[in-house]
Scaffold this motif. Structure first.
Motif, PDB file in Angstrom:
ATOM      1  N   LEU A  12     -16.669  50.262 -23.966  1.00 42.63           N
ATOM      2  CA  LEU A  12     -17.546  50.468 -22.830  1.00 42.63           C
ATOM      3  C   LEU A  12     -18.133  51.871 -22.908  1.00 42.63           C
ATOM      4  O   LEU A  12     -17.389  52.861 -22.892  1.00 42.63           O
ATOM      5  N   PRO A  16     -24.735  55.567 -18.250  1.00 46.22           N
ATOM      6  CA  PRO A  16     -25.790  54.540 -18.167  1.00 46.22           C
ATOM      7  C   PRO A  16     -26.812  54.737 -19.284  1.00 46.22           C
ATOM      8  O   PRO A  16     -27.034  55.848 -19.751  1.00 46.22           O
ATOM      9  N   ARG A  47     -24.081  49.962 -19.316  1.00 47.19           N
ATOM     10  CA  ARG A  47     -24.374  49.768 -17.899  1.00 47.19           C
ATOM     11  C   ARG A  47     -25.756  50.283 -17.532  1.00 47.19           C
ATOM     12  O   ARG A  47     -26.300  51.170 -18.187  1.00 47.19           O
ATOM     13  N   SER A  48     -26.299  49.725 -16.458  1.00 50.06           N
ATOM     14  CA  SER A  48     -27.554  50.214 -15.907  1.00 50.06           C
ATOM     15  C   SER A  48     -27.266  51.356 -14.936  1.00 50.06           C
ATOM     16  O   SER A  48     -26.118  51.581 -14.549  1.00 50.06           O
ATOM     17  N   GLY A  51     -25.774  50.026 -11.720  1.00 47.42           N
ATOM     18  CA  GLY A  51     -24.453  49.451 -11.887  1.00 47.42           C
ATOM     19  C   GLY A  51     -24.365  47.951 -11.673  1.00 47.42           C
ATOM     20  O   GLY A  51     -23.288  47.383 -11.748  1.00 47.42           O
ATOM     21  N   ASP A  52     -25.497  47.297 -11.419  1.00 47.40           N
ATOM     22  CA  ASP A  52     -25.462  45.853 -11.177  1.00 47.40           C
ATOM     23  C   ASP A  52     -25.843  45.037 -12.411  1.00 47.40           C
ATOM     24  O   ASP A  52     -25.913  43.818 -12.349  1.00 47.40           O
ATOM     25  N   GLN A  53     -26.069  45.716 -13.537  1.00 47.09           N
ATOM     26  CA  GLN A  53     -26.466  45.036 -14.768  1.00 47.09           C
ATOM     27  C   GLN A  53     -25.634  45.577 -15.937  1.00 47.09           C
ATOM     28  O   GLN A  53     -25.237  46.728 -15.936  1.00 47.09           O
ATOM     29  N   LEU A  54     -25.395  44.694 -16.904  1.00 46.65           N
ATOM     30  CA  LEU A  54     -24.756  45.134 -18.132  1.00 46.65           C
ATOM     31  C   LEU A  54     -25.403  44.451 -19.314  1.00 46.65           C
ATOM     32  O   LEU A  54     -26.005  43.385 -19.190  1.00 46.65           O
ATOM     33  N   PHE A  76     -20.940  45.807 -10.797  1.00 42.00           N
ATOM     34  CA  PHE A  76     -19.775  45.858 -11.670  1.00 42.00           C
ATOM     35  C   PHE A  76     -18.949  47.096 -11.339  1.00 42.00           C
ATOM     36  O   PHE A  76     -19.468  48.077 -10.819  1.00 42.00           O
ATOM     37  N   TRP A  78     -17.384  50.310 -12.576  1.00 44.79           N
ATOM     38  CA  TRP A  78     -17.612  51.199 -13.712  1.00 44.79           C
ATOM     39  C   TRP A  78     -16.784  52.463 -13.554  1.00 44.79           C
ATOM     40  O   TRP A  78     -16.547  52.911 -12.438  1.00 44.79           O
TER      41      TRP A  78
END
Length: 117
Positions: A12, A16, A47-48, A51-54, A76, A78
């Motif tokens: 991970l 971002p 991650r974006s 935080g709502d996209q990966l 998500f 993070w």
């Protein structure tokens, strides 16, 4: 799971990334920023800013696969943004991908059995 054969290694990226990046751009991030080989078969997660996209990037021996996921009505879990990368266990990766707080997933530590002697 989406990826054939299951995930053995997942990393991970803690900062971002620009979500306009595609296969080549994210492979460069893996190589130049994270210091890993993007063609080693590991899954790399990005991650974006919100935080709502990966995005997941993985080499499957025939090409780079890019998976994009956006959570509807949530974000998500993070870690705090910092330089570097975190290695995730297969269970942590599965939890993160499902939108569950992966930080609560812990591997059970088992003691090594003693040999009869």
């Amino acid at each position: 799971m989406i990826l054939p054969g299951g995930v053995t290694r997942a990393y991970l990226a803690t900062r971002p990334v620009d979500f306009r990046k595609g296969h080549a751009g994210l492979a460069l991030v893996v190589q130049n920023v994270l210091g890993h080989d993007p063609y080693n078969g590991a899954v790399y997660l990005f991650r974006s800013k919100r935080g709502d996209q990966l995005k997941c990037l993985v080499w499957d021996q025939t090409g780079l696969i890019l998976i994009y996921k956006k959570l509807e009505g949530g974000a998500f879990a993070w870690p705090k943004p910092a330089d570097g990368v975190i290695r995730l266990s297969p269970a942590q990766f599965a939890a993160l991908f499902e939108g569950v707080d992966w930080r609560a997933v812990r591997a059970e530590r088992r003691q090594r059995p003693r040999l009869a002697g």
